[in-house]
Write a protein that holds these residues in place. Sequence first.
Motif, PDB file in Angstrom:
ATOM      1  N   LEU A  51      51.528  36.466  28.407  1.00  0.00           N
ATOM      2  CA  LEU A  51      52.868  36.163  28.779  1.00  0.00           C
ATOM      3  C   LEU A  51      53.471  34.687  28.252  1.00  0.00           C
ATOM      4  O   LEU A  51      52.917  33.677  28.985  1.00  0.00           O
ATOM      5  CB  LEU A  51      52.945  36.549  30.106  1.00  0.00           C
ATOM      6  N   THR A  52      54.014  34.733  27.262  1.00  0.00           N
ATOM      7  CA  THR A  52      54.464  33.358  26.647  1.00  0.00           C
ATOM      8  C   THR A  52      56.144  33.430  26.737  1.00  0.00           C
ATOM      9  O   THR A  52      56.554  34.394  26.780  1.00  0.00           O
ATOM     10  CB  THR A  52      53.812  32.884  25.459  1.00  0.00           C
ATOM     11  N   LEU A 192      50.275  30.598  40.633  1.00  0.00           N
ATOM     12  CA  LEU A 192      49.101  31.564  40.758  1.00  0.00           C
ATOM     13  C   LEU A 192      47.789  30.676  40.991  1.00  0.00           C
ATOM     14  O   LEU A 192      46.988  31.425  41.497  1.00  0.00           O
ATOM     15  CB  LEU A 192      49.039  32.177  39.304  1.00  0.00           C
ATOM     16  N   SER A 193      47.679  29.735  40.240  1.00  0.00           N
ATOM     17  CA  SER A 193      46.432  28.885  40.460  1.00  0.00           C
ATOM     18  C   SER A 193      45.979  28.536  41.853  1.00  0.00           C
ATOM     19  O   SER A 193      44.894  28.814  42.530  1.00  0.00           O
ATOM     20  CB  SER A 193      46.535  27.713  39.684  1.00  0.00           C
ATOM     21  N   VAL A 206      41.378  36.685  36.680  1.00  0.00           N
ATOM     22  CA  VAL A 206      42.241  38.069  36.870  1.00  0.00           C
ATOM     23  C   VAL A 206      43.561  37.669  36.395  1.00  0.00           C
ATOM     24  O   VAL A 206      44.229  38.526  35.824  1.00  0.00           O
ATOM     25  CB  VAL A 206      42.233  37.696  38.465  1.00  0.00           C
ATOM     26  N   VAL A 207      44.206  36.358  36.204  1.00  0.00           N
ATOM     27  CA  VAL A 207      45.376  36.491  35.680  1.00  0.00           C
ATOM     28  C   VAL A 207      45.531  35.685  34.451  1.00  0.00           C
ATOM     29  O   VAL A 207      46.891  35.563  33.757  1.00  0.00           O
ATOM     30  CB  VAL A 207      46.083  35.455  36.549  1.00  0.00           C
ATOM     31  N   LEU A 214      48.444  32.968  30.320  1.00  0.00           N
ATOM     32  CA  LEU A 214      49.000  34.098  31.184  1.00  0.00           C
ATOM     33  C   LEU A 214      49.049  35.389  30.561  1.00  0.00           C
ATOM     34  O   LEU A 214      49.389  35.555  29.305  1.00  0.00           O
ATOM     35  CB  LEU A 214      50.376  33.709  31.899  1.00  0.00           C
ATOM     36  N   ARG A 215      48.210  36.570  31.359  1.00  0.00           N
ATOM     37  CA  ARG A 215      48.281  37.723  30.671  1.00  0.00           C
ATOM     38  C   ARG A 215      49.616  38.281  31.075  1.00  0.00           C
ATOM     39  O   ARG A 215      50.166  37.944  32.139  1.00  0.00           O
ATOM     40  CB  ARG A 215      47.220  38.479  31.152  1.00  0.00           C
TER      41      ARG A 215
END
Length: 251
Positions: A51-52, A192-193, A206-207, A214-215
């Motif tokens: 995810l960019t 998220l972190s 996980v992420v 980011l995935r």
Amino acid sequence: MDAFSYNNIFDTKGIEYLVIIAFLVLLIPFWIFLNKRAKNRMKLDQSFKGLTLNTLQIPQGLFFSRFHTWTYLERSGVAKVGLDDLLVHITGEVKLTRGLEAGDKIKKGDFLAEIAQNDKSLRIYSPISGEVVEMNPLLDKNPDLMNSDPYLKGWIYKIRPTSWVTDTQSYFLAEDASMWARQELARFKDFLSESMAKISADPTSVVLQDGGELRDQPLSDLPKEIWSEFQDDFLSKKMLCKEKRCFRKDE
């Protein structure tokens, strides 16, 4: 006793019907199996995507709000509104529950709709004030359009605005929209972190992908508590945007 006739099913078209039935009995499970494999493959492919900023669609003619909704004023004077592509990529596939009908009045920041994934949900707020003119009929037949084509066919409502200039003056357009999306990606990564550290010993696994990216669809596998925090930090009406930067009122 009345006379009756007896027809051997194999001497009539009955044998053809049996062949068709047998074919369907074999075909339907096979079709379900292939469809399931296709969906699983799609999910697997998504998990390897990053995810960019380059992943996102950011049409240059739309106004993007801090609620991660967009709006576009048509020549008719009616504005379309919908979810932005960043929110779609963050959440993954969601189902929409619309809270309004044609003729309803709404103010900027009012409840517009709810998106949900299993028992997890997010409230979506309106980017403009006005009167609801139309709900997108395509979403009734094909709700996936909101995820696959959020700007063209996947819009949610058409609203006749009552204060267009005032409502959109702080929104992000063209180059500013791209800059804002970049900042939101960085802010989401920080979010998220912090959030994942509460529930996982190794949140990056996980992420995040290898390399720290980011995935895609990172919220899809995360619990309800993280969705609630995302609601407060990213979609809350307490958010303010000044000088193209967004933050909470209590900061």
